[in-house]
Design a protein around this motif. Sequence first.
Motif, mmCIF file in Angstrom:
data_model
loop_
_atom_site.group_PDB
_atom_site.id
_atom_site.type_symbol
_atom_site.label_atom_id
_atom_site.label_comp_id
_atom_site.label_asym_id
_atom_site.label_seq_id
_atom_site.Cartn_x
_atom_site.Cartn_y
_atom_site.Cartn_z
ATOM 1 N N VAL A 78 -11.818 -3.348 7.984
ATOM 2 C CA VAL A 78 -10.795 -2.708 7.173
ATOM 3 C C VAL A 78 -10.395 -1.407 7.842
ATOM 4 C CG1 VAL A 78 -10.246 -1.768 4.901
ATOM 5 C CG2 VAL A 78 -11.751 -3.733 5.084
ATOM 6 N N ARG A 79 -9.121 -1.260 8.122
ATOM 7 C CA ARG A 79 -8.630 -0.089 8.828
ATOM 8 C C ARG A 79 -7.436 0.471 8.065
ATOM 9 N NH1 ARG A 79 -4.978 0.377 13.184
ATOM 10 N NH2 ARG A 79 -4.607 -1.858 13.063
ATOM 11 N N ILE A 80 -7.371 1.813 7.905
ATOM 12 C CA ILE A 80 -6.217 2.428 7.229
ATOM 13 C C ILE A 80 -5.084 2.539 8.239
ATOM 14 C CG2 ILE A 80 -5.330 4.482 6.069
ATOM 15 C CD1 ILE A 80 -7.428 3.689 4.326
ATOM 16 N N VAL A 81 -4.012 1.859 7.979
ATOM 17 C CA VAL A 81 -2.853 1.883 8.877
ATOM 18 C C VAL A 81 -1.876 2.961 8.421
ATOM 19 C CG1 VAL A 81 -0.934 0.520 9.782
ATOM 20 C CG2 VAL A 81 -3.148 -0.568 9.381
ATOM 21 N N LYS A 82 -1.722 3.084 7.095
ATOM 22 C CA LYS A 82 -0.876 4.139 6.533
ATOM 23 C C LYS A 82 -1.565 4.678 5.288
ATOM 24 C CE LYS A 82 3.080 5.123 3.722
ATOM 25 N NZ LYS A 82 2.253 6.067 2.956
ATOM 26 N N ASP A 83 -1.794 5.973 5.276
ATOM 27 C CA ASP A 83 -2.455 6.580 4.112
ATOM 28 C C ASP A 83 -1.406 6.973 3.065
ATOM 29 O OD1 ASP A 83 -4.395 7.634 2.447
ATOM 30 O OD2 ASP A 83 -5.371 8.830 4.005
ATOM 31 N N LEU A 84 -1.879 7.353 1.884
ATOM 32 C CA LEU A 84 -0.992 7.791 0.808
ATOM 33 C C LEU A 84 -0.247 9.058 1.221
ATOM 34 C CD1 LEU A 84 -3.475 7.351 -2.173
ATOM 35 C CD2 LEU A 84 -1.533 5.874 -1.598
ATOM 36 N N ASP A 85 0.950 9.271 0.664
ATOM 37 C CA ASP A 85 1.702 10.506 0.936
ATOM 38 C C ASP A 85 1.173 11.665 0.105
ATOM 39 O OD1 ASP A 85 3.320 9.164 2.696
ATOM 40 O OD2 ASP A 85 4.909 8.790 1.229
ATOM 41 N N GLU A 86 0.729 11.346 -1.130
ATOM 42 C CA GLU A 86 0.363 12.395 -2.089
ATOM 43 C C GLU A 86 -1.136 12.384 -2.395
ATOM 44 O OE1 GLU A 86 2.812 14.202 -3.538
ATOM 45 O OE2 GLU A 86 4.484 13.058 -2.704
ATOM 46 N N PRO A 87 -1.692 13.564 -2.737
ATOM 47 C CA PRO A 87 -3.075 13.588 -3.229
ATOM 48 C C PRO A 87 -3.149 12.854 -4.575
ATOM 49 C CG PRO A 87 -2.223 15.829 -2.878
ATOM 50 C CD PRO A 87 -1.062 14.902 -2.728
ATOM 51 N N ILE A 88 -4.316 12.313 -4.895
ATOM 52 C CA ILE A 88 -4.458 11.585 -6.165
ATOM 53 C C ILE A 88 -5.419 12.279 -7.123
ATOM 54 C CG2 ILE A 88 -3.814 9.314 -5.276
ATOM 55 C CD1 ILE A 88 -6.883 8.715 -5.140
ATOM 56 N N GLN A 89 -5.871 13.468 -6.738
ATOM 57 C CA GLN A 89 -6.815 14.196 -7.591
ATOM 58 C C GLN A 89 -6.239 14.396 -8.998
ATOM 59 O OE1 GLN A 89 -8.371 17.778 -5.877
ATOM 60 N NE2 GLN A 89 -9.793 18.104 -7.557
ATOM 61 N N ASP A 90 -7.062 14.095 -10.014
ATOM 62 C CA ASP A 90 -6.703 14.232 -11.435
ATOM 63 C C ASP A 90 -5.590 13.292 -11.903
ATOM 64 O OD1 ASP A 90 -8.638 16.211 -11.792
ATOM 65 O OD2 ASP A 90 -7.264 17.790 -11.137
ATOM 66 N N LYS A 91 -5.237 12.305 -11.100
ATOM 67 C CA LYS A 91 -4.200 11.357 -11.540
ATOM 68 C C LYS A 91 -4.837 10.084 -12.094
ATOM 69 C CE LYS A 91 -0.700 13.091 -8.408
ATOM 70 N NZ LYS A 91 -0.014 12.935 -7.122
ATOM 71 N N GLU A 92 -4.073 9.397 -12.954
ATOM 72 C CA GLU A 92 -4.519 8.104 -13.499
ATOM 73 C C GLU A 92 -4.027 7.055 -12.509
ATOM 74 O OE1 GLU A 92 -6.179 8.239 -16.349
ATOM 75 O OE2 GLU A 92 -5.357 9.879 -17.553
ATOM 76 N N VAL A 93 -4.903 6.695 -11.580
ATOM 77 C CA VAL A 93 -4.491 5.825 -10.476
ATOM 78 C C VAL A 93 -4.728 4.356 -10.812
ATOM 79 C CG1 VAL A 93 -4.929 5.227 -8.064
ATOM 80 C CG2 VAL A 93 -4.913 7.633 -8.757
ATOM 81 N N LEU A 94 -3.685 3.571 -10.591
ATOM 82 C CA LEU A 94 -3.806 2.116 -10.760
ATOM 83 C C LEU A 94 -3.406 1.462 -9.431
ATOM 84 C CD1 LEU A 94 -4.342 -0.342 -12.603
ATOM 85 C CD2 LEU A 94 -1.941 -0.210 -13.318
ATOM 86 N N ILE A 95 -4.387 0.859 -8.787
ATOM 87 C CA ILE A 95 -4.119 0.180 -7.513
ATOM 88 C C ILE A 95 -3.466 -1.166 -7.808
ATOM 89 C CG2 ILE A 95 -5.153 -0.801 -5.421
ATOM 90 C CD1 ILE A 95 -7.474 1.097 -5.747
ATOM 91 N N VAL A 96 -2.405 -1.467 -7.076
ATOM 92 C CA VAL A 96 -1.704 -2.739 -7.261
ATOM 93 C C VAL A 96 -1.826 -3.562 -5.982
ATOM 94 C CG1 VAL A 96 0.490 -3.827 -7.844
ATOM 95 C CG2 VAL A 96 -0.098 -1.613 -8.843
ATOM 96 N N GLU A 97 -2.518 -4.675 -6.090
ATOM 97 C CA GLU A 97 -2.807 -5.534 -4.941
ATOM 98 C C GLU A 97 -2.227 -6.923 -5.155
ATOM 99 O OE1 GLU A 97 -3.387 -6.311 -2.133
ATOM 100 O OE2 GLU A 97 -5.284 -5.661 -1.295
ATOM 101 N N ASP A 98 -2.044 -7.636 -4.064
ATOM 102 C CA ASP A 98 -1.575 -9.010 -4.188
ATOM 103 C C ASP A 98 -2.699 -9.968 -4.565
ATOM 104 O OD1 ASP A 98 -2.853 -8.710 -1.732
ATOM 105 O OD2 ASP A 98 -1.217 -9.506 -0.532
ATOM 106 N N ILE A 99 -3.861 -9.810 -3.867
ATOM 107 C CA ILE A 99 -4.926 -10.789 -4.083
ATOM 108 C C ILE A 99 -6.286 -10.168 -3.758
ATOM 109 C CG2 ILE A 99 -4.759 -11.746 -1.727
ATOM 110 C CD1 ILE A 99 -5.128 -14.559 -3.045
ATOM 111 N N VAL A 100 -7.292 -10.530 -4.542
ATOM 112 C CA VAL A 100 -8.665 -10.174 -4.201
ATOM 113 C C VAL A 100 -9.348 -11.463 -3.768
ATOM 114 C CG1 VAL A 100 -10.815 -9.081 -4.928
ATOM 115 C CG2 VAL A 100 -8.660 -8.331 -5.918
ATOM 116 N N ASP A 101 -9.803 -11.457 -2.540
ATOM 117 C CA ASP A 101 -10.383 -12.658 -1.933
ATOM 118 C C ASP A 101 -11.887 -12.404 -1.728
ATOM 119 O OD1 ASP A 101 -10.475 -15.110 -0.566
ATOM 120 O OD2 ASP A 101 -9.845 -14.250 1.331
ATOM 121 N N SER A 102 -12.312 -11.989 -0.556
ATOM 122 C CA SER A 102 -13.735 -11.671 -0.346
ATOM 123 C C SER A 102 -14.121 -10.400 -1.111
ATOM 124 C CB SER A 102 -14.021 -11.471 1.144
ATOM 125 O OG SER A 102 -13.465 -10.254 1.593
ATOM 126 N N GLY A 103 -13.136 -9.530 -1.370
ATOM 127 C CA GLY A 103 -13.392 -8.269 -2.048
ATOM 128 C C GLY A 103 -13.661 -7.126 -1.074
#
Length: 174
Positions: A78-103
């Motif tokens: 697993v390699r980060i190709v593009k990181d987030l633009d904004e900090p997420i500290q204190d935010k209600e973060v909901l990750i949106v993914e297409d599929i969870v396979d091996s996890g």
Amino acid sequence: MGERIEVLVPEEEVNARIRALGEQISRDYAGKQIHLVCVLKGGSFFMCELAKRITVPVSLDFMSVSSYGGETKSSGVVRIVKDLDEPIQDKEVLIVEDIVDSGRTLSYLMEMLRDRKPKSLRLCTLLDKPDRRVVPVEVNYTGFQIPDAFVVGYGLDYDQRYRNLPYIGVVRFD
Ligand code: IMP
Ligand code: MG
């Protein structure tokens, strides 16, 4: 070798399920603002449709990790190709993914994002293949649980193709 796509979840069913997820998420986050984090590229189609069905305030960000090449098997890398633009500290973060396979991708990603101290961190995936799980991942919202088959459409690709199909299909090789 010929390829054909067999419909697994028709367009109307995908759209109806996303609408229901949007309603459920809006209820669960009532009075809050959600920071949606889309995992590119697969999560993009789902994220757009889902965001349109959420009625509480929403902000968006995108990140890109690599776990698959042109193959249908997980590399485990697993390699980060593009990181987030904004900090997420204190935010209600909901990750949106297409599929969870091996996890592997999601467990790595969630651990990394948790270190950035969001107020909350949850996961919403369009598809889940529970039979394929190698690393445990807590999934908060699931569109559809599907059997162990290689699927495409609605953001999911096979060798970068078929992301634009408006339904979920299984790739068959003749
Ligand atoms: P994991 O790390 O094995 O859970 O894999 C996650 C990533 O692998 C997903 O975000 C997809 O990009 C890709 N992937 C897993 N299964 C499929 C599939 O059936 N079709 C297309 N891509 C898949
Ligand atoms: Mg993905």
